[in-house]
Design an enzyme around this catalytic site. Structure first.
Site, PDB file in Angstrom:
ATOM      1  CG  LEU A  66      -1.864  -1.173   1.384  1.00 50.71           C
ATOM      2  CD1 LEU A  66      -2.864  -0.896   2.503  1.00 50.71           C
ATOM      3  CD2 LEU A  66      -2.585  -1.493   0.093  1.00 50.71           C
ATOM      4  CG  ASN A 135       6.431  -5.497   5.773  1.00 52.65           C
ATOM      5  OD1 ASN A 135       5.445  -5.624   5.052  1.00 52.65           O
ATOM      6  ND2 ASN A 135       7.231  -4.454   5.690  1.00 52.65           N
ATOM      7  CD  GLU A 136       0.772  -5.700   6.525  1.00 51.25           C
ATOM      8  OE1 GLU A 136       1.522  -6.667   6.780  1.00 51.25           O
ATOM      9  OE2 GLU A 136       0.140  -5.606   5.457  1.00 51.25           O
TER      10      GLU A 136
HETATM   11  N1  CO8 Z   1       4.506   3.689  -0.032  1.00 48.59           N
HETATM   12  C1  CO8 Z   1       4.959   4.893  -0.433  1.00 48.59           C
HETATM   13  N2  CO8 Z   1       6.223   5.125  -0.869  1.00 48.59           N
HETATM   14  C2  CO8 Z   1       7.062   4.067  -0.900  1.00 48.59           C
HETATM   15  C3  CO8 Z   1       6.658   2.786  -0.475  1.00 48.59           C
HETATM   16  C4  CO8 Z   1       5.317   2.615  -0.027  1.00 48.59           C
HETATM   17  N3  CO8 Z   1       4.838   1.435   0.377  1.00 48.59           N
HETATM   18  N4  CO8 Z   1       7.706   1.954  -0.602  1.00 48.59           N
HETATM   19  C5  CO8 Z   1       8.728   2.678  -1.087  1.00 48.59           C
HETATM   20  N5  CO8 Z   1       8.360   3.964  -1.271  1.00 48.59           N
HETATM   21  C6  CO8 Z   1       9.172   5.062  -1.808  1.00 48.59           C
HETATM   22  C7  CO8 Z   1      10.450   5.295  -1.016  1.00 48.59           C
HETATM   23  O1  CO8 Z   1      10.211   6.114   0.101  1.00 48.59           O
HETATM   24  C8  CO8 Z   1      11.337   5.940  -2.048  1.00 48.59           C
HETATM   25  O2  CO8 Z   1      10.928   7.286  -2.170  1.00 48.59           O
HETATM   26  P1  CO8 Z   1      12.001   8.448  -2.570  1.00 48.59           P
HETATM   27  O3  CO8 Z   1      12.546   8.036  -3.897  1.00 48.59           O
HETATM   28  O4  CO8 Z   1      11.184   9.678  -2.592  1.00 48.59           O
HETATM   29  O5  CO8 Z   1      13.028   8.430  -1.464  1.00 48.59           O
HETATM   30  C9  CO8 Z   1      10.931   5.245  -3.348  1.00 48.59           C
HETATM   31  O6  CO8 Z   1       9.628   4.702  -3.119  1.00 48.59           O
HETATM   32  C10 CO8 Z   1      11.873   4.092  -3.736  1.00 48.59           C
HETATM   33  O7  CO8 Z   1      11.993   3.193  -2.630  1.00 48.59           O
HETATM   34  P2  CO8 Z   1      13.388   2.519  -2.224  1.00 48.59           P
HETATM   35  O8  CO8 Z   1      14.503   3.473  -2.448  1.00 48.59           O
HETATM   36  O9  CO8 Z   1      13.220   1.966  -0.862  1.00 48.59           O
HETATM   37  O10 CO8 Z   1      13.484   1.352  -3.317  1.00 48.59           O
HETATM   38  P3  CO8 Z   1      14.290  -0.031  -3.202  1.00 48.59           P
HETATM   39  O11 CO8 Z   1      14.291  -0.590  -4.578  1.00 48.59           O
HETATM   40  O12 CO8 Z   1      15.581   0.165  -2.491  1.00 48.59           O
HETATM   41  O13 CO8 Z   1      13.393  -0.964  -2.252  1.00 48.59           O
HETATM   42  C11 CO8 Z   1      11.314  -1.905  -1.457  1.00 48.59           C
HETATM   43  C12 CO8 Z   1      12.122  -1.372  -2.664  1.00 48.59           C
HETATM   44  C13 CO8 Z   1      11.946  -3.183  -0.950  1.00 48.59           C
HETATM   45  C14 CO8 Z   1       9.906  -2.166  -1.932  1.00 48.59           C
HETATM   46  C15 CO8 Z   1      11.348  -0.832  -0.349  1.00 48.59           C
HETATM   47  O14 CO8 Z   1      10.963   0.409  -0.899  1.00 48.59           O
HETATM   48  C16 CO8 Z   1      10.438  -1.106   0.820  1.00 48.59           C
HETATM   49  O15 CO8 Z   1      10.724  -1.958   1.644  1.00 48.59           O
HETATM   50  N6  CO8 Z   1       9.310  -0.352   0.904  1.00 48.59           N
HETATM   51  C17 CO8 Z   1       8.408  -0.413   2.018  1.00 48.59           C
HETATM   52  C18 CO8 Z   1       7.490  -1.551   1.857  1.00 48.59           C
HETATM   53  C19 CO8 Z   1       6.524  -1.643   3.002  1.00 48.59           C
HETATM   54  O16 CO8 Z   1       6.884  -1.858   4.141  1.00 48.59           O
HETATM   55  N7  CO8 Z   1       5.242  -1.463   2.682  1.00 48.59           N
HETATM   56  C20 CO8 Z   1       4.219  -1.546   3.638  1.00 48.59           C
HETATM   57  C21 CO8 Z   1       3.048  -0.746   3.198  1.00 48.59           C
HETATM   58  S1  CO8 Z   1       1.680  -1.017   4.312  1.00 48.59           S
HETATM   59  C22 CO8 Z   1       0.706  -2.190   3.573  1.00 48.59           C
HETATM   60  O17 CO8 Z   1       0.891  -2.528   2.439  1.00 48.59           O
HETATM   61  C23 CO8 Z   1      -0.424  -2.865   4.308  1.00 48.59           C
HETATM   62  C24 CO8 Z   1      -1.081  -1.980   5.291  1.00 48.59           C
HETATM   63  C25 CO8 Z   1      -2.244  -2.711   5.929  1.00 48.59           C
HETATM   64  C26 CO8 Z   1      -3.199  -1.764   6.603  1.00 48.59           C
HETATM   65  C27 CO8 Z   1      -2.970  -1.663   8.017  1.00 48.59           C
HETATM   66  C28 CO8 Z   1      -4.138  -1.104   8.771  1.00 48.59           C
HETATM   67  C29 CO8 Z   1      -3.768   0.105   9.580  1.00 48.59           C
END
Ligand code: CO8
Length: 260
Positions: A66, A135-136
């Protein structure tokens, strides 16, 4: 339109390939989820389509889950609209009558993992640097019951209990070991293996397979349908809490710092 998802339906075999192309990380924004649901709905109604493969056009990432920015410093109304879109995407994919295969060619945390778990079969790139999981809790947030149910239906109660509490991101080999994915293949074979697997699934008569799929999934789907409003209310009140907003802010900061 500036499309975040590319869909190619091969009329010779009825297989649609849906490629996520929303740089940098295919995060599931409101726009993305809306487009995803519309595409799935179109394919669902298209009798020439029998199977759907979902994959990523971005290198290294299947989907980052998300879009955190949709839950950060947003109005309760916005959060509710966003959450309904998340529910709708899940209902359409989990409830799809088509054969659905996830070709996981990169990392797939949280909502990305959920999409993969909704499919009938998961093939992941054999790269230990890619990970997948719900991983929430690591963000200080809680996966809702239907995320939990979807994972339980794939890997069972015990692994889900552990994985959810610890917010485990499983490396590709670990994911295979616990059954979170069905198969690992070299990165350049992910899509071709998905296509070959699709052929096997499509050898089964549609109606018999569809009824079997529905029999397995209907109780889980009905549970969300019966609790949809309450689930939305719960999400909004939880997400808009100061403490949760703070956690999300810190997590976003951590993501940015990690880069340098
Ligand atoms: N949302 C918004 N922006 C994001 C997200 C995200 N989920 N993930 C990454 N970005 C952004 C980064 O901040 C970065 O932004 P900027 O370029 O402005 O600095 C850009 O995208 C690129 O990210 P990375 O540099 O980290 O890219 P990598 O290729 O190194 O890594 C990954 C990619 C592995 C995907 C890494 O970005 C990551 O781990 N992201 C976080 C993933 C995560 O933990 N997502 C959880 C989202 S919550 C969810 O899905 C369920 C919620 C359930 C609801 C709960 C009820 C309250």
């Amino acid at each position: 339109s500036s499309s975040k998802i590319k869909v190619d339906l091969d009329s010779s075999n009825g297989v649609a390939i849906m490629q996520f192309q929303s740089p940098p990380v295919n995060s599931l924004s409101l726009d993305f989820l809306t487009e995803f649901a519309i595409n799935l709905e179109k394919l669902e109604l298209d009798r020439s389509c029998r199977g759907v493969i979902i994959t990523s056009a971005q290198p290294k990432v299947f989907s980052a889950g998300l879009d955190i920015l949709e839950m950060y410093k947003k109005s309760p109304e916005h959060c509710a609209e966003f959450w309904k879109a998340v529910q709708d995407a899940w209902l359409k994919l989990y409830g799809s009558t088509k054969v659905t295969i996830a070709a996981i060619n990169g990392s797939s945390p949280a909502g990305g993992c959920l999409l993969a778990l909704c499919c009938d079969y998961r093939i992941m790139a054999d790269n230990p640097r890619y990970n997948i999981g719900l991983n929430e809790t690591q963000l200080g947030i809680v996966a809702p019951f239907w995320f939990k149910d979807t994972m339980t239906n794939v890997v069972g109660h015990r692994e889900t209990e552990k994985g959810l509490q610890l917010g485990l991101l499983y490396s590709a080999p670990e994911a295979l070991k616990v059954g979170l994915v069905d198969e690992l293949v070299p990165e350049d074979k992910v899509l071709s293996t998905a296509t070959e697997t699709m052929t096997k699934w499509l050898a089964i008569p549609d109606h018999a397979r569809q009824i079997s799929k529905s029999m397995m999934r209907k109780p889980t789907i009905d549970k969300l349908l019966a609790n949809r409003e309450a689930d939305t209310t719960n999400f909004v009140s939880f997400t808009t809490k100061d403490s949760i907003q703070k956690s999300l802010g810190l997590y976003m900061e951590m993501l940015k710092k990690r880069k340098s």
